[in-house]
Design a protein around this motif. Sequence first.
Motif, PDB file in Angstrom:
ATOM      1  N   GLY A  67      44.955  40.786  38.504  1.00 45.25           N
ATOM      2  CA  GLY A  67      46.376  40.908  38.195  1.00 45.25           C
ATOM      3  C   GLY A  67      46.525  41.491  36.808  1.00 45.25           C
ATOM      4  O   GLY A  67      45.535  41.662  36.103  1.00 45.25           O
ATOM      5  N   ASN A  69      50.093  42.733  39.004  1.00 41.75           N
ATOM      6  CA  ASN A  69      50.253  43.636  40.131  1.00 41.75           C
ATOM      7  C   ASN A  69      51.593  44.370  40.027  1.00 41.75           C
ATOM      8  O   ASN A  69      52.629  43.729  40.149  1.00 41.75           O
ATOM      9  N   PRO A  70      51.575  45.665  39.741  1.00 38.96           N
ATOM     10  CA  PRO A  70      50.413  46.498  39.491  1.00 38.96           C
ATOM     11  C   PRO A  70      49.885  46.318  38.071  1.00 38.96           C
ATOM     12  O   PRO A  70      50.610  45.887  37.168  1.00 38.96           O
ATOM     13  N   TYR A  84      46.914  49.305  42.073  1.00 38.74           N
ATOM     14  CA  TYR A  84      47.193  48.290  43.091  1.00 38.74           C
ATOM     15  C   TYR A  84      45.917  48.035  43.887  1.00 38.74           C
ATOM     16  O   TYR A  84      45.089  48.937  44.044  1.00 38.74           O
ATOM     17  N   HIS A  88      47.991  45.543  48.288  1.00 42.94           N
ATOM     18  CA  HIS A  88      49.102  45.366  47.357  1.00 42.94           C
ATOM     19  C   HIS A  88      49.294  43.896  46.981  1.00 42.94           C
ATOM     20  O   HIS A  88      50.310  43.535  46.402  1.00 42.94           O
ATOM     21  N   THR A  90      47.258  40.189  45.276  1.00 40.94           N
ATOM     22  CA  THR A  90      46.255  39.805  44.287  1.00 40.94           C
ATOM     23  C   THR A  90      45.572  38.527  44.765  1.00 40.94           C
ATOM     24  O   THR A  90      46.088  37.806  45.610  1.00 40.94           O
TER      25      THR A  90
END
Length: 201
Positions: A67, A69-70, A84, A88, A90
């Motif tokens: 992390g 994210n992003p 990412y 998408h 974490t």
Amino acid sequence: PEASAAHRPKPATIIACVGSDDYNGPAGQCDDVSDKPVNTGYWMKVITYSAALNPRKVTTETLIIDGPNPLRIPQAGGPDYPVYNYTHGTYGTLPLREAWDNSLNIPAVKPEVVIGVPTVVQFMRSVGLYPVATVNNAYDANAPLEAYGPSLTLGGYPVKLLDEAHGLATIANLGIYHDVEAILTVRDAHGKLLYQANPDA
């Protein structure tokens, strides 16, 4: 006799080259792709992690936070580079070996940022990999180190397939470089040995 699979990187012999499942198709003949740069994709993480492990900046047990994210990486003269994971999502805090094993993008880029993109490029070149960057509107495998950015770890810079073989064989051989060898022996019509590849060369 052919070396076992565990020992093939040692002499860097080319066992096979497959362009695609259709030999007569546009990508079917391996010589079409073996000597021109192509996008590497996610296997470049092997290089970044190896570049970070080599000077002992990390170990396989180093914890990496997956992390934010992003993950946004600042770039000189341009917008941040967003990273990412494929999903998408974490996955918390993981040891490097698990992040690597799961091919997570965010944890893979973090060691690159810590040791620096130029260090990764120098490591690549030391094992026989020459990623191409655009310099003056042309691909250049010897581009200045500052021509490369954080997308390097995620396959953003093309590499020749033969260079990939060189680099991965060198890493698998614990840093000992051998030029790749496609011809192992040559004999005449009477069976007389004319050429024998030397794995210790």
